[in-house]
Design a protein around this motif. Sequence first.
Motif, mmCIF file in Angstrom:
data_model
loop_
_atom_site.group_PDB
_atom_site.id
_atom_site.type_symbol
_atom_site.label_atom_id
_atom_site.label_comp_id
_atom_site.label_asym_id
_atom_site.label_seq_id
_atom_site.Cartn_x
_atom_site.Cartn_y
_atom_site.Cartn_z
ATOM 1 N N ALA A 153 0.856 -1.187 0.000
ATOM 2 C CA ALA A 153 0.000 0.000 0.000
ATOM 3 C C ALA A 153 0.893 1.238 0.000
ATOM 4 O O ALA A 153 1.898 1.288 0.711
ATOM 5 N N VAL A 154 0.554 2.210 -0.803
ATOM 6 C CA VAL A 154 1.320 3.450 -0.860
ATOM 7 C C VAL A 154 0.764 4.418 0.175
ATOM 8 O O VAL A 154 -0.450 4.641 0.243
ATOM 9 N N LYS A 155 1.636 4.993 0.960
ATOM 10 C CA LYS A 155 1.216 5.866 2.054
ATOM 11 C C LYS A 155 0.760 7.216 1.514
ATOM 12 O O LYS A 155 1.475 7.878 0.776
ATOM 13 N N PRO A 156 -0.459 7.645 1.875
ATOM 14 C CA PRO A 156 -0.929 8.966 1.446
ATOM 15 C C PRO A 156 -0.305 10.069 2.290
ATOM 16 O O PRO A 156 0.287 9.811 3.343
ATOM 17 N N SER A 157 -0.447 11.296 1.851
ATOM 18 C CA SER A 157 0.077 12.414 2.637
ATOM 19 C C SER A 157 -0.737 12.614 3.907
ATOM 20 O O SER A 157 -0.231 13.114 4.911
ATOM 21 N N ARG A 158 -2.006 12.230 3.864
ATOM 22 C CA ARG A 158 -2.873 12.271 5.045
ATOM 23 C C ARG A 158 -4.034 11.316 4.803
ATOM 24 O O ARG A 158 -4.353 10.981 3.662
ATOM 25 N N VAL A 159 -4.666 10.869 5.865
ATOM 26 C CA VAL A 159 -5.814 9.977 5.760
ATOM 27 C C VAL A 159 -7.059 10.746 6.185
ATOM 28 O O VAL A 159 -7.164 11.178 7.331
ATOM 29 N N VAL A 160 -7.994 10.912 5.239
ATOM 30 C CA VAL A 160 -9.207 11.666 5.511
ATOM 31 C C VAL A 160 -10.458 10.806 5.325
ATOM 32 O O VAL A 160 -11.291 10.702 6.216
ATOM 33 N N ASP A 161 -10.581 10.183 4.147
ATOM 34 C CA ASP A 161 -11.805 9.451 3.823
ATOM 35 C C ASP A 161 -11.479 8.354 2.805
ATOM 36 O O ASP A 161 -11.028 8.653 1.700
ATOM 37 N N PRO A 162 -11.695 7.075 3.148
ATOM 38 C CA PRO A 162 -11.366 5.987 2.234
ATOM 39 C C PRO A 162 -12.396 5.745 1.136
ATOM 40 O O PRO A 162 -12.194 4.872 0.278
ATOM 41 N N THR A 163 -13.488 6.513 1.116
ATOM 42 C CA THR A 163 -14.548 6.289 0.133
ATOM 43 C C THR A 163 -14.005 6.350 -1.295
ATOM 44 O O THR A 163 -13.365 7.332 -1.685
ATOM 45 N N GLY A 164 -14.260 5.305 -2.060
ATOM 46 C CA GLY A 164 -13.861 5.290 -3.465
ATOM 47 C C GLY A 164 -12.445 4.832 -3.738
ATOM 48 O O GLY A 164 -12.039 4.765 -4.904
ATOM 49 N N SER A 185 -1.921 1.129 -6.699
ATOM 50 C CA SER A 185 -1.738 1.454 -5.285
ATOM 51 C C SER A 185 -1.449 2.938 -5.100
ATOM 52 O O SER A 185 -1.930 3.568 -4.153
ATOM 53 N N VAL A 186 -0.675 3.499 -6.015
ATOM 54 C CA VAL A 186 -0.377 4.939 -5.977
ATOM 55 C C VAL A 186 -1.660 5.739 -6.190
ATOM 56 O O VAL A 186 -1.949 6.687 -5.443
ATOM 57 N N VAL A 187 -2.427 5.376 -7.200
ATOM 58 C CA VAL A 187 -3.658 6.102 -7.515
ATOM 59 C C VAL A 187 -4.610 6.088 -6.319
ATOM 60 O O VAL A 187 -5.178 7.112 -5.934
ATOM 61 N N ALA A 188 -4.788 4.923 -5.715
ATOM 62 C CA ALA A 188 -5.700 4.796 -4.571
ATOM 63 C C ALA A 188 -5.273 5.670 -3.401
ATOM 64 O O ALA A 188 -6.117 6.181 -2.652
ATOM 65 N N SER A 189 -3.966 5.875 -3.245
ATOM 66 C CA SER A 189 -3.479 6.662 -2.108
ATOM 67 C C SER A 189 -3.950 8.116 -2.171
ATOM 68 O O SER A 189 -4.120 8.765 -1.132
ATOM 69 N N PHE A 190 -4.174 8.634 -3.360
ATOM 70 C CA PHE A 190 -4.655 10.012 -3.488
ATOM 71 C C PHE A 190 -6.112 10.136 -3.047
ATOM 72 O O PHE A 190 -6.506 11.156 -2.483
ATOM 73 N N THR A 191 -6.899 9.108 -3.317
ATOM 74 C CA THR A 191 -8.342 9.184 -3.085
ATOM 75 C C THR A 191 -8.672 9.419 -1.628
ATOM 76 O O THR A 191 -9.626 10.136 -1.307
ATOM 77 N N ILE A 192 -7.909 8.831 -0.723
ATOM 78 C CA ILE A 192 -8.244 8.907 0.703
ATOM 79 C C ILE A 192 -7.734 10.181 1.374
ATOM 80 O O ILE A 192 -7.880 10.351 2.574
ATOM 81 N N GLU A 193 -7.198 11.103 0.567
ATOM 82 C CA GLU A 193 -6.672 12.343 1.130
ATOM 83 C C GLU A 193 -7.718 13.456 1.226
ATOM 84 O O GLU A 193 -7.419 14.552 1.699
ATOM 85 N N ALA A 194 -8.931 13.192 0.758
ATOM 86 C CA ALA A 194 -10.007 14.191 0.828
ATOM 87 C C ALA A 194 -11.347 13.474 0.917
ATOM 88 O O ALA A 194 -11.461 12.304 0.557
ATOM 89 N N GLU A 195 -12.362 14.196 1.399
ATOM 90 C CA GLU A 195 -13.697 13.612 1.457
ATOM 91 C C GLU A 195 -14.243 13.455 0.044
ATOM 92 O O GLU A 195 -14.155 14.355 -0.773
ATOM 93 N N GLY A 196 -14.817 12.285 -0.219
ATOM 94 C CA GLY A 196 -15.436 12.059 -1.517
ATOM 95 C C GLY A 196 -14.590 11.210 -2.438
ATOM 96 O O GLY A 196 -13.358 11.309 -2.446
ATOM 97 N N ALA A 197 -15.260 10.376 -3.232
ATOM 98 C CA ALA A 197 -14.560 9.408 -4.080
ATOM 99 C C ALA A 197 -13.837 10.041 -5.261
ATOM 100 O O ALA A 197 -12.882 9.477 -5.787
ATOM 101 N N GLN A 198 -14.300 11.212 -5.719
ATOM 102 C CA GLN A 198 -13.719 11.822 -6.917
ATOM 103 C C GLN A 198 -13.013 13.147 -6.634
ATOM 104 O O GLN A 198 -12.561 13.823 -7.555
ATOM 105 N N THR A 199 -12.876 13.498 -5.378
ATOM 106 C CA THR A 199 -12.391 14.830 -5.013
ATOM 107 C C THR A 199 -10.910 15.040 -5.307
ATOM 108 O O THR A 199 -10.503 16.098 -5.788
ATOM 109 N N SER A 200 -10.096 14.043 -5.034
ATOM 110 C CA SER A 200 -8.644 14.245 -5.136
ATOM 111 C C SER A 200 -7.970 13.250 -6.073
ATOM 112 O O SER A 200 -6.817 12.866 -5.865
ATOM 113 N N LEU A 201 -8.681 12.820 -7.111
ATOM 114 C CA LEU A 201 -8.097 11.880 -8.066
ATOM 115 C C LEU A 201 -6.920 12.519 -8.789
ATOM 116 O O LEU A 201 -6.985 13.678 -9.200
ATOM 117 N N PRO A 202 -5.841 11.763 -8.997
ATOM 118 C CA PRO A 202 -4.642 12.347 -9.610
ATOM 119 C C PRO A 202 -4.639 12.248 -11.129
ATOM 120 O O PRO A 202 -5.330 11.410 -11.718
#
Length: 323
Positions: A235-246, A273-290
């Motif tokens: 698993a790639v570590k995100p910069s922060r953990v906010v919301d795992p949705t999506g 794994s890299v792509v998924a790590s971005f998703t959990i950095e903000a609320e919402g499934a599509q908010t922080s997609l890279p």
Amino acid sequence: MKRELLSFGSIVIDNVLVVKRFPSINETVLAEKYRYTYGGAGANVAVAAARLGVKSSLFAVSGRDFEKTNYKRHLKNEGVDTSGIIPSRCLMPRSFIVSKENSDDQVLYYYENKRETRKILFENIEKAYKLSSESEICHFSTGHFEFYYRLLKKKVKNVVSFDPGQETFNYPYRVVRILPFVHMLFMNNHEAKRLKEILKIRSIRQISGPKLVCVSLGAQGSIILFKGELFKIPAVKPSRVVDPTGAGDSHRAGFLSSLLKGYDVKTAGRIASVVASFTIEAEGAQTSLPNWEKVVRRYEHFFKEKFPSPQTTWERTKEELLS
């Protein structure tokens, strides 16, 4: 138009509540945050793939508030082909997600008229079949599995990817009868355990049908089975953990997009794994997609190596999956 990825699933308005702890029965817990976001597994995959530069399309039933909520404009702005989206007189579905940091979600789901949605889907099955024949990969996520089964029985000619999600628990027999038509199967560890119980097998290696099986393990990464090999992906570590949705949806989109770009299975797993790590950095499934550039930078930072060039071609991988 030649589509690379056609995503089947739902278009949903997500209402996300972030809490420090889940409430007990009859208990009230104050939510730390609330966010109204765009979601739905089908749309999540299509948007994530488009962000990564893939020609993605979506086949789904919308609702009478599809334009009022600006969801249609959002999809077009993201570059998703919306020609497969079918209008409906009903409200779009709503999900109410209670999310706790470093924990699973609790989800409530509202359909105004599921029977009407089913009717619309079956009325448009020929359209779905035509669009699928024009796409390299057809990805099926949580949605109407009876419709999926009828469509796949028509012998969809291209690669079929399947992520049954919570339907593994709700309608397991519908999941099982789709498996013979599937080339790539995606699950989390809970779903994999349940599927083994249903099939009465001891190992996911015994699942017949899919040539590739990927099981997400949350913070432990994922495992991928392909051509007799087992790949363990961290698993790639995100910069922060906010919301795992999506995160699961973006993982699938990252994996499929990487295969289409010519990466081998192991590298595609790492990129996913890299792509998924971005998703959990903000609320919402599509908010922080890279986009692809952000993926490259994080890949190099995490894996401490230069981002690789494609090691194969999609045509070769496709041949291996279809053979």
